[in-house]
Design a protein around this motif. Structure first.
Motif, PDB file in Angstrom:
ATOM      1  N   ALA A  20      12.170  84.314  22.647  1.00 26.60           N
ATOM      2  CA  ALA A  20      13.259  85.115  23.197  1.00 26.60           C
ATOM      3  C   ALA A  20      13.983  85.867  22.094  1.00 26.60           C
ATOM      4  CB  ALA A  20      14.243  84.210  23.949  1.00 26.60           C
ATOM      5  N   HIS A 238      12.106  72.987  23.384  1.00 26.99           N
ATOM      6  CA  HIS A 238      12.218  74.435  23.529  1.00 26.99           C
ATOM      7  C   HIS A 238      13.188  75.089  22.549  1.00 26.99           C
ATOM      8  CE1 HIS A 238       9.893  74.019  27.224  1.00 26.99           C
ATOM      9  NE2 HIS A 238      10.705  73.037  27.568  1.00 26.99           N
ATOM     10  N   ARG A 243      18.277  80.672  25.916  1.00 22.41           N
ATOM     11  CA  ARG A 243      17.355  80.467  27.036  1.00 22.41           C
ATOM     12  C   ARG A 243      17.332  78.992  27.437  1.00 22.41           C
ATOM     13  NH1 ARG A 243      11.025  81.942  26.391  1.00 22.41           N
ATOM     14  NH2 ARG A 243      11.890  84.052  26.243  1.00 22.41           N
ATOM     15  N   SER A 316      12.606  81.309  31.484  1.00 20.40           N
ATOM     16  CA  SER A 316      11.669  82.078  30.666  1.00 20.40           C
ATOM     17  C   SER A 316      11.202  83.328  31.397  1.00 20.40           C
ATOM     18  CB  SER A 316      10.464  81.207  30.295  1.00 20.40           C
ATOM     19  OG  SER A 316      10.859  80.092  29.535  1.00 20.40           O
ATOM     20  N   TRP A 319      13.942  85.951  31.107  1.00 18.49           N
ATOM     21  CA  TRP A 319      14.029  86.481  29.740  1.00 18.49           C
ATOM     22  C   TRP A 319      12.870  87.447  29.440  1.00 18.49           C
ATOM     23  CZ3 TRP A 319      18.265  83.551  29.582  1.00 18.49           C
ATOM     24  CH2 TRP A 319      19.148  83.710  28.512  1.00 18.49           C
ATOM     25  N   GLU A 320      11.677  87.080  29.865  1.00 20.17           N
ATOM     26  CA  GLU A 320      10.527  87.941  29.600  1.00 20.17           C
ATOM     27  C   GLU A 320      10.623  89.246  30.383  1.00 20.17           C
ATOM     28  OE1 GLU A 320       8.349  87.505  27.368  1.00 20.17           O
ATOM     29  OE2 GLU A 320       8.879  85.468  26.786  1.00 20.17           O
TER      30      GLU A 320
END
Length: 488
Positions: A20, A238, A243, A316, A319-320
């Motif tokens: 991220a 993680h 995130r 995730s 964020w992507e």
């Protein structure tokens, strides 16, 4: 490498599907303002509720509550079951009933007389005889490791008996294969996942179980312990990022929902949590333990592992999507990510239901043999516990998808990033020719100015006329040369 190539590569890297992108200082402060008090409350809860050890009690010799030692089968002899008096009930001759068939087989069949040696404890080296009936589900062989129970108050010939086989080696080997596969495939993340697994097991065995045995409220202990497991597991696996912090918040909200629903429906359905021999033994040894609260604690802890997976995946995804298209607002991010979440919901709920059904398969088979109706089976407390456990956990899992997706979309959209620099910054005009080099615009150019316009061209007024774009000087020289050749 030319400057335009550098600009293009930097822009392409900012949208790659990797770790991220770093968030602003403002967003980090907002997330820290929420999570730091929560983490501090978990630490205080651990300190206040931390038990010294499980309270001592006098062994009852029932079930798991008895003294055990290790042993090994050193010799096996085949004997007539009638000679060793393996059957305690005389045969009735009625072979249509299980009792009659078992009694007749015990009277006429061939039994095994196993000599077992105790390999641990004060009486190491002592041997005793264990008779194995022909229809026994567990048959022994020489050099097989066994677990023997010791009853000091019984007559000497009856003090030891075999209760189980020694499975340490295959279980240890399987655990080693599991760890190897996780490390080979996951590499550093696999190692951190194993560390988080060890930490989770330590919290479960050193905090949650002893604290419940000491009389602490099982629900409060489960919430504090599950929160500690969540923080350790998510941040270890993680990383300490925004995130992951959003995933922690989504998991926390879902756990609170599961706790609330579980508390309501366990009380409404009058589930006591005391449904088999093991829970009955616990209640007999420690009457002060709230068994229904223990059931609720199991629901919360059992749902935590799957919740982590769902919340991390949804965060995730948001964020992507944001990295792929920075112009997406919170609504567009939510709509795109919730489509991913719906696919995840279908698989996760099915997985959870099948996991509980697989664990209760012998019980369901027993009801099937009894030819009980579906309503009768569901109404029994044994099955009703699993139904409540499954449905409450599934509701929390389903709710975690929109909750976590909305949180992630709001957080990533409200990030106050610094304004980005223009993609192609203007390059300043040369201040003069270098030593031994001609002016880039020809001999008519003055130092510090741009190229002199050729015939028929209109000079640009103001400062913009002194700015050049990469490749413009070479194009001007080429066009100017062609014009001079045509004039000649």
């Amino acid at each position: 490498m030319t400057p335009p190539q550098q600009t293009h590569e930097a822009h392409g890297h900012s949208h790659s599907h990797g770790p991220a992108a770093p968030v602003s200082q403002h967003l980090r402060k907002v997330i820290a303002a929420v999570l730091i008090p929560f983490a501090a409350a978990v630490a205080v809860g651990l300190a206040v509720l931390w038990p010294g050890s499980a309270p001592a009690h006098e062994r009852t010799g029932v079930g798991f509550d008895r003294q055990t030692e290790q042993g090994q089968v050193v010799r096996i002899e085949r004997v007539d079951c009638k000679d060793v008096n393996a059957s305690q009930l005389p045969s009735t001759g009625d072979l249509t009933k299980p009792q009659g068939r078992e009694a007749q087989q015990a009277e006429t069949g061939e039994c095994k007389k196993a000599t077992v040696e105790v390999t641990t404890g004060k009486e190491k080296g002592r041997t005793f005889i264990e008779v194995v009936q022909p229809d026994a589900p567990r048959q022994f062989h020489v050099k097989q490791g066994v677990v023997v129970a010791y009853a000091p108050d019984a007559p000497r010939d009856l003090q030891y008996s075999v209760t189980d086989v020694d499975r340490k080696f295959p279980l240890t080997l399987l655990a080693g294969i599991f760890a190897l596969v996780v490390v080979v495939v996951g590499r550093m993340r696999g190692i951190m996942a194993l560390v988080a697994l060890v930490a989770s097991f330590a919290i479960l065995t050193l905090f949650i179980l002893p604290a419940i045995l000491q009389g602490s409220n099982p629900l409060i202990v489960a919430v504090v312990g599950a929160s500690a497991i969540m923080l350790i597991a998510l941040y270890l696996c993680h990383g300490l990022t925004a995130r992951t912090s959003v995933a922690v918040l989504g998991t926390l909200i879902s756990l609170l929902l599961i706790g609330l629903l579980g508390s309501v429906f366990i009380g409404w359905a009058s589930l006591t949590g005391n449904t088999d021999d093991n829970t009955g033994l616990i209640h007999g040894l420690y009457p002060e333990i709230d068994m229904s609260g223990l059931l609720l604690a199991g629901v919360i802890i059992g749902s935590l592992g799957v919740l982590d997976d769902v919340t991390v995946t949804q965060t995730s995804a948001v964020w992507e999507l944001r990295q792929a298209d920075p112009s997406m607002g919170p609504r567009a991010l939510y709509r795109a990510a919730i489509r991913i979440g719906r696919d995840h919901i279908a698989s996760v709920v099915n997985t959870l239901v099948l996991a509980y059904a697989g664990a209760a398969l012998p019980l369901l088979l027993l009801f099937s043999i009894a030819q009980s109706s579906m309503g009768t089976v569901a109404n029994s407390e044994l099955v009703a516990e699993e139904i409540v456990r499954t449905l409450v956990g599934s509701i929390g899992l389903v709710a975690s998808v929109p909750v976590t997706t909305a949180l992630a979309a709001l957080v990533v959209s409200s990030d106050r990033q610094a304004p980005e620099a223009p993609a192609t910054a203007p390059y300043p005009a040369p201040t003069g020719p270098g030593p031994g080099a001609a002016s880039p615009s020809g001999p008519d150019s003055a130092p510090g100015q741009g190229p002199v316009p050729g015939p028929g061209s209109s000079p640009g007024p103001g400062p913009a006329a002194s700015l050049s774009v990469p490749g413009q000087n070479a194009l001007t020289r080429k066009l100017g040369g062609r014009g001079r050749r045509r004039k000649k």
